[in-house]
Design a protein around this motif. Structure first.
Motif, PDB file in Angstrom:
ATOM      1  N   ARG A   1      35.731  41.376  36.096  1.00 33.58           N
ATOM      2  CA  ARG A   1      36.272  40.037  36.295  1.00 33.58           C
ATOM      3  C   ARG A   1      36.651  39.834  37.763  1.00 33.58           C
ATOM      4  O   ARG A   1      36.773  40.776  38.526  1.00 33.58           O
ATOM      5  CB  ARG A   1      37.493  39.822  35.400  1.00 33.58           C
ATOM      6  CG  ARG A   1      37.141  39.806  33.915  1.00 33.58           C
ATOM      7  CD  ARG A   1      38.361  39.662  33.035  1.00 33.58           C
ATOM      8  NE  ARG A   1      39.282  40.781  33.241  1.00 33.58           N
ATOM      9  CZ  ARG A   1      40.603  40.694  33.175  1.00 33.58           C
ATOM     10  NH1 ARG A   1      41.188  39.546  32.883  1.00 33.58           N
ATOM     11  NH2 ARG A   1      41.362  41.745  33.371  1.00 33.58           N
ATOM     12  N   THR A   2      36.888  38.583  38.128  1.00 32.63           N
ATOM     13  CA  THR A   2      37.270  38.252  39.498  1.00 32.63           C
ATOM     14  C   THR A   2      38.719  38.648  39.776  1.00 32.63           C
ATOM     15  O   THR A   2      39.524  38.810  38.851  1.00 32.63           O
ATOM     16  CB  THR A   2      37.126  36.739  39.763  1.00 32.63           C
ATOM     17  OG1 THR A   2      38.091  36.044  38.954  1.00 32.63           O
ATOM     18  CG2 THR A   2      35.726  36.236  39.449  1.00 32.63           C
ATOM     19  N   GLN A   3      39.042  38.759  41.068  1.00 33.96           N
ATOM     20  CA  GLN A   3      40.425  39.021  41.461  1.00 33.96           C
ATOM     21  C   GLN A   3      41.349  37.924  40.937  1.00 33.96           C
ATOM     22  O   GLN A   3      42.461  38.202  40.503  1.00 33.96           O
ATOM     23  CB  GLN A   3      40.540  39.124  42.987  1.00 33.96           C
ATOM     24  CG  GLN A   3      39.986  40.401  43.557  1.00 33.96           C
ATOM     25  CD  GLN A   3      40.707  41.636  43.041  1.00 33.96           C
ATOM     26  OE1 GLN A   3      41.931  41.668  42.922  1.00 33.96           O
ATOM     27  NE2 GLN A   3      39.950  42.662  42.723  1.00 33.96           N
ATOM     28  N   ALA A   4      40.871  36.676  40.960  1.00 30.97           N
ATOM     29  CA  ALA A   4      41.687  35.563  40.451  1.00 30.97           C
ATOM     30  C   ALA A   4      41.996  35.759  38.968  1.00 30.97           C
ATOM     31  O   ALA A   4      43.135  35.519  38.536  1.00 30.97           O
ATOM     32  CB  ALA A   4      40.958  34.236  40.670  1.00 30.97           C
ATOM     33  N   GLU A   5      41.018  36.197  38.178  1.00 31.78           N
ATOM     34  CA  GLU A   5      41.268  36.436  36.752  1.00 31.78           C
ATOM     35  C   GLU A   5      42.296  37.539  36.563  1.00 31.78           C
ATOM     36  O   GLU A   5      43.180  37.427  35.708  1.00 31.78           O
ATOM     37  CB  GLU A   5      39.966  36.820  36.041  1.00 31.78           C
ATOM     38  CG  GLU A   5      39.016  35.665  35.848  1.00 31.78           C
ATOM     39  CD  GLU A   5      37.687  36.113  35.278  1.00 31.78           C
ATOM     40  OE1 GLU A   5      37.413  35.795  34.106  1.00 31.78           O
ATOM     41  OE2 GLU A   5      36.930  36.790  36.008  1.00 31.78           O
ATOM     42  N   LEU A   6      42.182  38.606  37.336  1.00 29.10           N
ATOM     43  CA  LEU A   6      43.138  39.710  37.215  1.00 29.10           C
ATOM     44  C   LEU A   6      44.554  39.225  37.504  1.00 29.10           C
ATOM     45  O   LEU A   6      45.492  39.574  36.794  1.00 29.10           O
ATOM     46  CB  LEU A   6      42.771  40.842  38.173  1.00 29.10           C
ATOM     47  CG  LEU A   6      41.427  41.523  37.947  1.00 29.10           C
ATOM     48  CD1 LEU A   6      41.174  42.559  39.038  1.00 29.10           C
ATOM     49  CD2 LEU A   6      41.339  42.147  36.573  1.00 29.10           C
ATOM     50  N   GLU A   7      44.695  38.414  38.538  1.00 32.17           N
ATOM     51  CA  GLU A   7      46.015  37.939  38.939  1.00 32.17           C
ATOM     52  C   GLU A   7      46.576  36.877  37.992  1.00 32.17           C
ATOM     53  O   GLU A   7      47.772  36.858  37.731  1.00 32.17           O
ATOM     54  CB  GLU A   7      45.948  37.400  40.367  1.00 32.17           C
ATOM     55  CG  GLU A   7      45.709  38.504  41.374  1.00 32.17           C
ATOM     56  CD  GLU A   7      45.321  38.002  42.753  1.00 32.17           C
ATOM     57  OE1 GLU A   7      45.552  36.808  43.046  1.00 32.17           O
ATOM     58  OE2 GLU A   7      44.795  38.820  43.529  1.00 32.17           O
TER      59      GLU A   7
ATOM     60  N   ARG B   1      45.602  42.362  33.641  1.00 29.90           N
ATOM     61  CA  ARG B   1      44.682  43.465  33.905  1.00 29.90           C
ATOM     62  C   ARG B   1      45.007  44.650  33.012  1.00 29.90           C
ATOM     63  O   ARG B   1      46.116  44.750  32.480  1.00 29.90           O
ATOM     64  CB  ARG B   1      44.720  43.864  35.374  1.00 29.90           C
ATOM     65  CG  ARG B   1      46.077  44.364  35.819  1.00 29.90           C
ATOM     66  CD  ARG B   1      46.152  44.667  37.310  1.00 29.90           C
ATOM     67  NE  ARG B   1      46.251  43.450  38.088  1.00 29.90           N
ATOM     68  CZ  ARG B   1      45.548  43.198  39.186  1.00 29.90           C
ATOM     69  NH1 ARG B   1      44.715  44.079  39.647  1.00 29.90           N
ATOM     70  NH2 ARG B   1      45.705  42.063  39.830  1.00 29.90           N
TER      71      ARG B   1
ATOM     72  N   ASN C   1      38.232  47.894  39.316  1.00 26.70           N
ATOM     73  CA  ASN C   1      37.731  46.518  39.389  1.00 26.70           C
ATOM     74  C   ASN C   1      36.587  46.426  40.383  1.00 26.70           C
ATOM     75  O   ASN C   1      36.737  46.805  41.537  1.00 26.70           O
ATOM     76  CB  ASN C   1      38.849  45.551  39.782  1.00 26.70           C
ATOM     77  CG  ASN C   1      38.367  44.114  39.888  1.00 26.70           C
ATOM     78  OD1 ASN C   1      38.420  43.503  40.940  1.00 26.70           O
ATOM     79  ND2 ASN C   1      37.870  43.583  38.787  1.00 26.70           N
TER      80      ASN C   1
ATOM     81  N   GLU D   1      34.039  43.254  41.077  1.00 22.72           N
ATOM     82  CA  GLU D   1      33.679  41.896  40.667  1.00 22.72           C
ATOM     83  C   GLU D   1      32.170  41.744  40.468  1.00 22.72           C
ATOM     84  O   GLU D   1      31.386  42.128  41.326  1.00 22.72           O
ATOM     85  CB  GLU D   1      34.121  40.880  41.731  1.00 22.72           C
ATOM     86  CG  GLU D   1      35.607  40.733  41.868  1.00 22.72           C
ATOM     87  CD  GLU D   1      35.974  39.718  42.939  1.00 22.72           C
ATOM     88  OE1 GLU D   1      36.772  38.815  42.625  1.00 22.72           O
ATOM     89  OE2 GLU D   1      35.457  39.831  44.061  1.00 22.72           O
TER      90      GLU D   1
ATOM     91  N   THR E   1      32.200  36.209  42.289  1.00 25.95           N
ATOM     92  CA  THR E   1      33.429  35.911  42.996  1.00 25.95           C
ATOM     93  C   THR E   1      33.900  34.491  42.701  1.00 25.95           C
ATOM     94  O   THR E   1      33.108  33.616  42.372  1.00 25.95           O
ATOM     95  CB  THR E   1      33.252  36.085  44.517  1.00 25.95           C
ATOM     96  OG1 THR E   1      32.193  35.249  44.956  1.00 25.95           O
ATOM     97  CG2 THR E   1      32.948  37.528  44.866  1.00 25.95           C
TER      98      THR E   1
ATOM     99  N   ASN F   1      28.176  38.706  43.070  1.00 26.64           N
ATOM    100  CA  ASN F   1      28.553  39.686  44.085  1.00 26.64           C
ATOM    101  C   ASN F   1      27.295  40.454  44.487  1.00 26.64           C
ATOM    102  O   ASN F   1      26.820  41.315  43.746  1.00 26.64           O
ATOM    103  CB  ASN F   1      29.628  40.626  43.522  1.00 26.64           C
ATOM    104  CG  ASN F   1      29.985  41.742  44.470  1.00 26.64           C
ATOM    105  OD1 ASN F   1      29.526  41.814  45.606  1.00 26.64           O
ATOM    106  ND2 ASN F   1      30.821  42.653  43.988  1.00 26.64           N
TER     107      ASN F   1
END
Length: 149
Positions: A47-53, A57, A63, A65, A68, A75
């Motif tokens: 998943r994207t960093q945005a989804e993790l945040e 998580r 992770n 991606e 992105t 990616n």
């Protein structure tokens, strides 16, 4: 036969039944049991960093991606990042939101020589209901498995 062997056989049967080109498909609970019982297993969250945040998580997941945010642009460095971060000899379980991107990641991993590449079916959030709400039908969170914000 151990419980882990049974899980792997079920996952491999799902792969055969569904013509998945990788080792198998795991439910979230099966993936969790495999991760707990096999020190040679790793969870790769694509998943994207945005989804993790924003959504949460899984502790100790790696992770990488698949695409992105914003725009969900593929990616282009996914294969290099995967081969740099993950040993091909490990049992690698790919996870995303619902199981689609992780399916694609498992396909690519198999092509790269990851012979023990698995997709976690249902994903972290699972399918959406008729109101487009997730985590109510299936998925990692719905199964009550460990996650953090």
């Amino acid at each position: 036969m151990s419980n882990l062997d049974v899980i792997l056989q079920l996952a491999q049967k799902r792969a055969s039944d569904n013509s998945f080109p990788y080792a198998g498909g795991l439910t979230p609970r099966e993936a969790f049991e495999l991760l707990q019982g096999n020190p040679e297993a790793i969870l790769v969250d694509v998943r994207t960093q945005a989804e993790l945040e924003l959504v949460g998580r899984v502790p100790n997941a790696t992770n990488i991606e698949w695409a992105t945010y914003p725009g969900m642009v593929k990616n282009q460095d996914f294969t290099n990042q995967l081969t740099d971060k993950v040993d091909k000899n490990l049992t690698v379980i790919f996870m995303c939101r619902t199981g689609g991107r992780s399916h694609n990641a498992a396909v690519v991993a198999k092509q790269l020589g990851f012979d023990k590449a698995y997709n976690m079916l249902e994903g972290f959030e699972g399918e959406a209901n008729e109101l487009k709400q997730r985590t109510l039908i299936n998925g990692w969170k719905h199964a009550g498995l460990p996650w953090t914000n």
